[in-house]
Design a protein around this motif. Structure first.
Motif, PDB file in Angstrom:
ATOM      1  N   ASP A  83       0.810  -1.218   0.000  1.00 33.30           N
ATOM      2  CA  ASP A  83       0.000   0.000   0.000  1.00 33.30           C
ATOM      3  C   ASP A  83       0.843   1.268   0.000  1.00 33.30           C
ATOM      4  N   ALA A  84       2.119   1.158  -0.396  1.00 36.08           N
ATOM      5  CA  ALA A  84       3.000   2.333  -0.392  1.00 36.08           C
ATOM      6  C   ALA A  84       2.470   3.411  -1.336  1.00 36.08           C
ATOM      7  N   ILE A  85       2.536   4.655  -0.882  1.00 37.22           N
ATOM      8  CA  ILE A  85       2.132   5.787  -1.710  1.00 37.22           C
ATOM      9  C   ILE A  85       3.232   6.062  -2.726  1.00 37.22           C
ATOM     10  N   LYS A  86       2.875   6.189  -3.988  1.00 37.05           N
ATOM     11  CA  LYS A  86       3.850   6.520  -5.024  1.00 37.05           C
ATOM     12  C   LYS A  86       3.950   8.041  -5.118  1.00 37.05           C
ATOM     13  N   ILE A  87       5.130   8.590  -4.891  1.00 38.72           N
ATOM     14  CA  ILE A  87       5.284  10.047  -4.771  1.00 38.72           C
ATOM     15  C   ILE A  87       6.117  10.653  -5.902  1.00 38.72           C
ATOM     16  N   GLY A  88       6.015  10.068  -7.092  1.00 34.93           N
ATOM     17  CA  GLY A  88       6.726  10.615  -8.243  1.00 34.93           C
ATOM     18  C   GLY A  88       8.034   9.907  -8.498  1.00 34.93           C
ATOM     19  N   SER A  89       8.722  10.317  -9.548  1.00 35.10           N
ATOM     20  CA  SER A  89       9.980   9.673  -9.941  1.00 35.10           C
ATOM     21  C   SER A  89      11.137  10.182  -9.090  1.00 35.10           C
TER      22      SER A  89
END
Length: 305
Positions: A83-89
């Motif tokens: 469930d990790a939040i993806k915060i961009g590259s």
């Protein structure tokens, strides 16, 4: 016993004073490469914009809520929260998502260090970038810093001791084994990494002499060389970083590229002294504890083969 209003006021004032002192005691000022950041207590929700930072936190046993959206090293895959939040590259953070996450701490490093300014306007932010010329020292310093942030000083010290021991073991194995070139392959081109590169520890900490006197370390492709140059230099060892595989393209391209008549005439090739390093650990997360330990084990296995 009945307390007078004066006594009650004194008790209340004392309690409030103690509470205030306790709150202040929870604040920590963390020094890092872009200054100092004050955090309150032990951060419970943490966002990281760098895989080496994730690597170090995993080694310390710290849960991470937000991670980069791409280039996750395969050796870390099993530790990634579903469930990790993806915060961009790595280069382009999603600041709207970062703000919406309402986290306690945001950590940048290396490729994402330019995000420090904007990140600091949103939430407490620290920069754990590492100087490539002193990678082992940088990894240890970051573990110490993270140990302070998360009250895991003993665990950080334990990891640093293990890293020192592994470096000493590999350095002893490398003694008297000859010189080396660290090659990086990139889209069919070949470069040499030197003492200021992302594999600098091989020269600087393990004391393996470079077969090339002067190396101009490039950001991606090192100091460009030819097959003829490799044969002319004739190193005792070749340590190879396959950048294409490191960024998810053309796995195995390095081995195919170097399997040619000229390279096969070198001492390294004839003696079986070509070591292919884990491309993601070597290129993406080279400032992480697990990455460095993995690479040291690969070098040790090559030296002892």
């Amino acid at each position: 016993m009945t307390r007078t209003p004066f006594v009650l006021a004194a008790v209340i004032a004392g309690a409030l004073s103690f509470t205030a002192l306790a709150a202040v005691a929870q604040d920590k000022t963390i020094a890092h490469v872009q200054g100092e950041t004050t955090i309150s207590g032990v951060p419970a929700k943490v966002l990281v914009q760098d895989w080496a930072v994730f690597d170090n936190l995993q080694a310390l046993g710290v849960a991470v809520a937000g991670v980069p959206a791409s280039n996750a090293p395969s050796y870390l895959a099993e530790f990634l929260p579903a469930d990790a939040i993806k915060i961009g590259s790595l280069f382009e953070p999603d600041f709207e998502g970062i703000a919406a996450a309402e986290a306690d701490l945001y950590i940048v490093a290396g490729r994402s260090r330019e995000a420090f300014g904007t990140g600091s306007e949103i939430l407490p932010t620290i920069d754990l970038s590492v100087n490539n010329a002193a990678i082992i020292d940088g990894v240890k310093a970051n573990l110490t810093t993270l140990g302070e942030v998360f009250d895991l000083q003993a665990k950080a010290a334990e990891l640093n001791t293990a890293l020192d021991a592994k470096v000493a073991e590999v350095k002893a194995a490398a003694e008297g084994k000859g010189n080396a070139l660290v090659l990086v392959t990139n889209a069919g081109n070949i470069g040499v990494y030197g003492p200021d590169s992302r594999i600098a520890w091989l020269y600087n900490e393990l004391a393996i002499p470079s077969a090339m006197a002067d190396v101009k370390d490039g950001d991606h492709g090192g100091d460009t060389v030819s097959f003829e140059f490799i044969l002319e230099t004739n190193p005792d060892w070749l340590f190879v970083v396959d950048r294409d595989a490191g960024v998810g393209e053309n796995g195995g391209a390095a081995a195919a590229l170097l399997d040619n008549e000229l390279v096969n005439q070198t001492n390294a090739a004839k003696q079986g002294h070509i070591v292919y390093l884990d491309p993601q650990a070597a290129y993406i997360s080279m400032h992480g504890y697990n990455a460095v330990m993995l690479l040291l084990e690969q070098v040790l296995a090559g030296l002892n083969a």
